[in-house]
Design a protein around this motif. Structure first.
Motif, short mmCIF file in Angstrom:
data_model
loop_
_atom_site.label_atom_id
_atom_site.label_comp_id
_atom_site.label_asym_id
_atom_site.label_seq_id
_atom_site.Cartn_x
_atom_site.Cartn_y
_atom_site.Cartn_z
N THR A 140 0.99 -0.94 0.35
CA THR A 140 0.12 -0.38 0.25
C THR A 140 0.69 1.33 0.21
OG1 THR A 140 -1.89 -1.16 1.64
CG2 THR A 140 -1.79 1.39 1.29
N LEU A 141 1.75 1.05 0.83
CA LEU A 141 2.81 2.21 0.78
C LEU A 141 3.14 2.42 -0.47
CD1 LEU A 141 4.67 4.80 2.46
CD2 LEU A 141 5.75 2.38 3.02
N LEU A 142 3.97 1.19 -1.31
CA LEU A 142 4.68 1.81 -2.51
C LEU A 142 3.98 1.94 -3.54
CD1 LEU A 142 6.75 -1.75 -2.30
CD2 LEU A 142 7.04 0.64 -1.80
N ALA A 143 2.60 1.66 -3.35
CA ALA A 143 1.09 2.82 -4.38
C ALA A 143 0.93 3.93 -4.42
CB ALA A 143 -0.53 1.47 -4.20
N GLN A 144 1.15 4.47 -2.75
CA GLN A 144 0.75 6.30 -2.93
C GLN A 144 1.97 6.71 -2.91
OE1 GLN A 144 0.30 6.17 1.52
NE2 GLN A 144 -1.86 4.89 1.41
N LEU A 145 3.91 6.27 -3.54
CA LEU A 145 4.53 6.74 -3.83
C LEU A 145 4.35 7.67 -5.13
CD1 LEU A 145 7.32 3.96 -2.93
CD2 LEU A 145 6.55 6.30 -1.35
N PRO A 146 4.83 9.18 -5.59
CA PRO A 146 4.64 9.91 -6.51
C PRO A 146 6.15 9.00 -7.69
CG PRO A 146 4.91 10.89 -4.82
CD PRO A 146 5.40 9.52 -4.57
N GLN A 147 5.19 8.51 -8.70
CA GLN A 147 6.19 8.31 -9.74
C GLN A 147 7.45 8.87 -9.57
OE1 GLN A 147 4.99 6.44 -11.63
NE2 GLN A 147 6.87 5.97 -13.05
N GLY A 148 8.60 8.01 -9.71
CA GLY A 148 10.09 8.33 -10.06
C GLY A 148 10.42 8.22 -8.41
N THR A 149 9.68 7.97 -7.35
CA THR A 149 10.37 7.71 -6.47
C THR A 149 11.39 5.95 -6.55
OG1 THR A 149 8.83 8.71 -5.04
CG2 THR A 149 9.99 7.11 -3.56
N PRO A 150 12.02 6.28 -6.01
CA PRO A 150 12.96 4.78 -5.62
C PRO A 150 12.30 4.23 -4.88
CG PRO A 150 14.51 6.89 -5.39
CD PRO A 150 13.46 7.34 -5.59
N VAL A 151 12.89 2.99 -4.61
CA VAL A 151 12.88 1.70 -3.77
C VAL A 151 13.44 0.67 -3.59
CG1 VAL A 151 10.56 0.36 -2.86
CG2 VAL A 151 9.88 2.31 -4.40
N LEU A 152 13.88 0.67 -2.63
CA LEU A 152 14.95 -1.02 -2.67
C LEU A 152 14.76 -1.87 -1.07
CD1 LEU A 152 18.24 -1.88 -2.90
CD2 LEU A 152 19.08 -0.16 -0.96
N ALA A 153 15.02 -3.12 -1.95
CA ALA A 153 14.62 -4.26 -0.57
C ALA A 153 15.55 -4.68 -1.24
CB ALA A 153 13.28 -4.51 -1.40
N THR A 154 15.88 -5.21 0.24
CA THR A 154 17.21 -5.83 0.46
C THR A 154 16.86 -6.92 1.25
OG1 THR A 154 17.93 -4.50 2.31
CG2 THR A 154 18.22 -4.07 0.61
N THR A 155 17.57 -8.12 1.52
CA THR A 155 17.62 -9.21 2.54
C THR A 155 18.52 -10.41 2.17
OG1 THR A 155 16.53 -11.55 2.98
CG2 THR A 155 16.00 -10.65 0.52
N ALA A 156 19.39 -11.23 3.07
CA ALA A 156 19.81 -12.06 2.75
C ALA A 156 19.88 -13.36 2.39
CB ALA A 156 21.20 -12.07 3.77
N THR A 157 18.43 -14.13 2.85
CA THR A 157 17.59 -15.33 2.43
C THR A 157 15.81 -14.73 1.97
OG1 THR A 157 16.80 -14.70 4.90
CG2 THR A 157 18.43 -15.47 5.43
N ALA A 158 16.75 -15.16 0.59
CA ALA A 158 15.51 -15.33 0.22
C ALA A 158 16.19 -16.48 -1.36
CB ALA A 158 14.91 -13.60 -0.73
N ASN A 159 15.00 -16.92 -1.21
CA ASN A 159 15.49 -18.26 -2.34
C ASN A 159 14.34 -17.74 -3.59
OD1 ASN A 159 12.01 -19.27 -2.02
ND2 ASN A 159 12.92 -21.31 -1.16
N GLU A 160 14.43 -18.63 -4.21
CA GLU A 160 14.77 -18.01 -6.21
C GLU A 160 12.96 -17.48 -5.77
OE1 GLU A 160 13.74 -18.98 -10.48
OE2 GLU A 160 15.46 -20.35 -9.57
N ARG A 161 11.75 -18.50 -5.73
CA ARG A 161 10.33 -18.25 -5.49
C ARG A 161 10.27 -17.21 -4.69
NH1 ARG A 161 6.28 -22.83 -2.72
NH2 ARG A 161 7.67 -23.26 -2.27
N VAL A 162 11.09 -16.97 -3.36
CA VAL A 162 10.73 -15.44 -2.77
C VAL A 162 11.30 -13.99 -3.16
CG1 VAL A 162 11.64 -14.75 -0.52
CG2 VAL A 162 10.91 -16.90 -0.07
N SER A 163 11.86 -14.10 -3.64
CA SER A 163 13.00 -13.33 -4.72
C SER A 163 11.81 -13.13 -5.61
CB SER A 163 13.67 -13.40 -5.52
OG SER A 163 15.27 -14.16 -4.36
N HIS A 164 11.32 -13.60 -6.35
CA HIS A 164 10.26 -12.83 -7.45
C HIS A 164 8.82 -12.41 -6.76
CE1 HIS A 164 8.77 -13.51 -11.49
NE2 HIS A 164 7.88 -14.54 -11.04
#
Length: 804
Positions: free
Chosen positions: A198-222
């Motif tokens: 919901t937060l991401l949907a409220q962001l103005p166009q062009g606001t950069p977003v970064l997600a980080t993790t050390a523990t995600a397999n391919e399914r979680v990453s996708h």
């Protein structure tokens, strides 16, 4: 080495084929030089240089205003990406960075790191409520560069309506740390994290977003990449090079006619190697708690440095810490029950090597950063190899070698099953929550009131409400929760798939324990095809060499197995770490035998756990037709009592579980527990507690056990058994897996005194020992004690075999 699709010698903005974009040129205007200057300020080293994927992510955020997912091993430097990006964006006039972060320890570390680089960072969390108004004012005045908030803050009504819209409008960068929590396939999924969409949907166009993790397999990453792409328009959740969320590939469409919009919608996914060159992994043979604690005591005494000992339950952590302290080791317990201020002090003690180890539950996990952590030992196996990898990632960040040792126990599976029972409840239970809200005045009810209307315990009820809130079926408002009236669908298929994935992860963890042995047990071999295999039954694919990395035979490698479970894109067929106990042989001591173990067994078999009486009635009991409110009057309350052992602990806990656990039958108190019963009862006498008689709680499931326990206690004390507290025959037994209010209501309606007239006549002024087989909510003992006190008893001292 990280996997990307760029040319490392000439980093620059890329399209989905890895070629330079027509507007490339950011790398020529000094951006990288400024980024590395910011990095040097952050880490305090003049020789610091960005890794290629760090630079690539920073470039995507700062120059491309894109959304990116970075999946890199612990200690790789993911926080450097967002702090450097923040410094560059703020200098360019962008608004503050908002970091959604799950743990207070992580926030404290990151605030300290940011200040070193001249970045003004503040946090909003449950531990600094008194500072919120000042923080909000500072944000409004532009005096804050970074705001760190917990995912739960996103669901706070005032924060969501008054603060969040302003942050969403003004944010220069949004960061989702520990992003695997976004995905219900992740090992640590949290419902409140889903509100990030919901937060991401409220962001103005062009606001950069970064997600980080050390523990995600391919399914979680996708899954995470798809959620990052939500709201970015058509084609934003397709597959990039290398498959879904492939290394270095964007998640985006490929229609060249919409190249401009596609570049804006791309989610850049950077996944790197999960090899940890400093870690050497080993596993002890499965053994009982006495063997493992005796081994741990010797290991800690002989091992230099400080570290973490993980246990699966709070009771186990506290008990192990107590045993180690008694052996002269400087350790402390760190659990979800530890006061926040004490947690901060304990973290500082470990950071500065003032303790040998913290004996912790998973409460000490993501975000704790101590570069020279020398070891991570698990007494009991986590239920998932992915969760295990996350926890061992605390070790060896800035040292050449760090030990990672698993000491599994026979109780592990029972603990997994218990936590598994707390998963999302069945549909009729959830519908009951919605119906209770519909029936409430103005369709608003507090959590305490809902407890009286449903049979869910508080933790599960709060989890259900969080899920319903994220699904827009309810909303959190001042005073509680309100039904929105929007239709809601129970996604039974999804919950079933998640439950099946959890079972598969447990099987994979057992397979990890069994590596190095051929055949038998809970072991599986990979089915291989083109070097990509699946550990049978785990549903997790990875780069596994035929008969190699994840094999359960003599050619196995522990780190290769974990890397395969996480779909490490850099894992090659036949790779071996060369450091684990299977590659290089065990370096740690074998489990002890003989006198050392027996001494530990005796110490752990010392019986006695204090039972604190209930002092407060649950809120809202009047809605259940019971006149019980506020504090329990002192003259109607039980005294402090005692149990032989905790059901979720170590030592005597196993024998007590065998006697009163779900699978236990009925019979006399087992011979092996009788010395412990005697020790606890005699301990009461030694403390000066006067007992005049024994009253038991009549049991419908184990009447013989309770009767034998009551007679035995009376015999030790030399007092009579004077009667029972009995259930009304016309009312059925109540459930134990319900919330506190419902459990109390069931007990209060059902129990009554079963004492003869002579016993009732002699009760006033006397103190009785109240005996039951075990206690969990504490309400049976509280209600029985109230009945006895109202009948004139001067005191009631509860005594049970087990406490949950």
């Amino acid at each position: 080495m990280t996997r990307t699709t760029t040319n490392a010698a000439a980093p620059g903005p890329t399209d989905s084929t890895g070629g330079a974009r027509p507007d490339a040129g950011v790398g020529d205007d000094g951006l990288r030089e400024r980024a590395e200057a910011a990095l040097r300020a952050l880490v305090g080293r003049d020789d610091a240089r960005l890794r290629e994927d760090q630079w690539r992510a920073i470039e995507a955020l700062v120059a491309g205003h894109r959304r990116a997912l970075v999946v890199q091993r612990t200690g790789w430097g993911k926080s450097a990406v967002y702090f450097v990006a923040t410094a560059l964006l703020r200098r360019a006039g962008a608004g503050p960075t908002v970091i959604v972060s799950p743990l207070l320890a992580l926030m404290r570390d990151q605030v300290a790191a940011a200040s070193r680089a001249g970045i003004r960072a503040v946090t909003i969390n449950s531990a600094n409520v008194t500072e919120w108004d000042g923080i909000h004012d500072a944000i409004a005045a532009g005096e804050v560069d970074v705001l760190l908030c917990s995912p739960e803050r996103l669901n706070n009504p005032a924060f969501r309506t008054e603060v969040l819209p302003r942050l969403a409008a003004d944010a220069g960068l949004v960061v989702v740390d520990e992003a695997h929590c976004v995905s219900d396939w992740g090992h640590d999924f949290r419902p409140d994290y889903r509100r990030i969409r919901t937060l991401l949907a409220q962001l103005p166009q062009g606001t950069p977003v970064l997600a980080t993790t050390a523990t995600a397999n391919e399914r979680v990453s996708h899954d995470v990449a798809e959620q990052l792409a939500s709201g970015l328009g058509p084609g934003a959740t397709g597959e990039g090079p290398g498959g879904p969320g492939g290394p270095g590939g964007p998640v985006g469409g490929t229609d060249e006619n919409t190249a401009g919009s596609r570049r804006e919608a791309e989610v850049l996914v950077l996944r790197g190697s999960l090899d940890r060159e400093s870690l050497r992994l080993g596993v002890l043979p499965r053994a009982d708690s006495a063997v493992r604690v005796a081994w741990l005591r010797s290991y800690l005494a002989a091992t230099p440095g400080s570290g973490i000992v993980y246990c699966l339950t709070v009771a186990a952590a506290e008990e192990v810490a107590s045993q180690l302290r008694a052996a002269g080791l400087e350790v402390a317990a760190y659990t979800g029950r530890t006061d926040p201020a004490e947690r901060e002090q304990l973290e500082a003690d470990l950071l500065h090597n003032r303790v040998k180890a913290l004996v912790a539950t998973s409460a000490l996990g993501m975000g704790f950063d101590k570069g020279d952590l020398a070891f991570v030992v698990h007494l009991g196996a986590p239920s998932s190899p992915i969760a295990y990898y996350q926890q061992i990632g605390r070790a060896g960040r800035a040292v050449e070698r760090a030990d990672v040792i698993l000491a599994p126990g026979p109780e592990d599976r029972a603990i997994w099953e218990y936590f598994g029972s707390l998963a999302f409840p069945p549909e009729d239970t959830v519908r009951g929550v919605l119906a209770a809200l519909d029936a409430a005045p103005d369709q608003v009810a507090s959590t305490a009131r809902l407890e009286t209307e449903t049979d869910l315990r508080r933790t599960r009820l709060e989890m259900v409400l969080s899920v319903l809130d994220v699904d827009d079926a309810v909303e959190k408002v001042r005073g509680g929760w309100r039904a929105t009236g929007r239709p809601w669908v129970y996604d039974a298929d999804r919950y079933a798939r998640v439950a099946a994935a959890r079972v598969a992860e447990q099987r994979a963890m057992l397979a990890y324990e069994a590596l190095g042995s051929r055949g038998g047990g809970d072991r599986s071999s990979p089915e291989t095809a083109g070097g990509h295999g699946t550990i049978e039954g785990t549903g997790t694919s990875g780069n596994v060499a035929p008969g190699g990395a994840a094999h359960s035979g003599a050619d196995a490698c522990r780190l290769a197995f974990l890397r395969a479970q996480l779909d490490d894109p850099d894992l090659t067929p036949g790779w071996r770490c060369g450091r684990c106990d299977l590659c290089a042989g065990p370096w740690f001591p074998a489990p002890p035998t003989g006198e050392e173990v027996e001494e530990t067994r005796v110490a752990m078999a010392r019986a006695g756990v204090e039972l604190t009486p209930r002092r407060q009635w649950p809120t809202g009991m009047s809605t259940l037709g019971l006149d019980l409110a506020g504090r329990i009057d002192a003259d109607e309350r039980a005294e402090t009592g005692c149990a032989v052992a905790r059901l979720d602990g170590l030592g005597l806990s196993g024998a007590v579980r065998d006697a009163v656990g779900p699978a236990a039958g009925d019979g006399d108190v087992p011979a092996g527990l009788r010395p412990a019963v005697r020790a606890v009862v005699e301990g009461l006498v030694a403390q000066g507690v006067r007992i005049d008689g024994v009253v038991s709680v009549a049991s419908t499931t184990r009447p013989r056990l309770v009767e034998h326990l009551a007679r035995g206690a009376a015999g030790i004390l030399g007092v009579p058994v004077v009667g029972q507290v009995v259930p009304r025959e016309e009312l059925p037994p109540g459930r134990h897996d319900v919330n506190s209010a419902q459990r109390l209501a069931s007990v209060a309606r059902r129990l009554e005194l079963g004492l003869a007239d002579a016993a009732l006549h002699g009760l006033p002024g006397r103190t009785v020992l109240l005996v039951d087989d075990y206690t969990d909510s504490g309400w049976t003992l509280a209600v029985a004690a109230r009945l006895l006190r109202r009948a004139g008893a001067a005191g009631v001292v509860p005594f049970v075999l087990g406490v949950r």
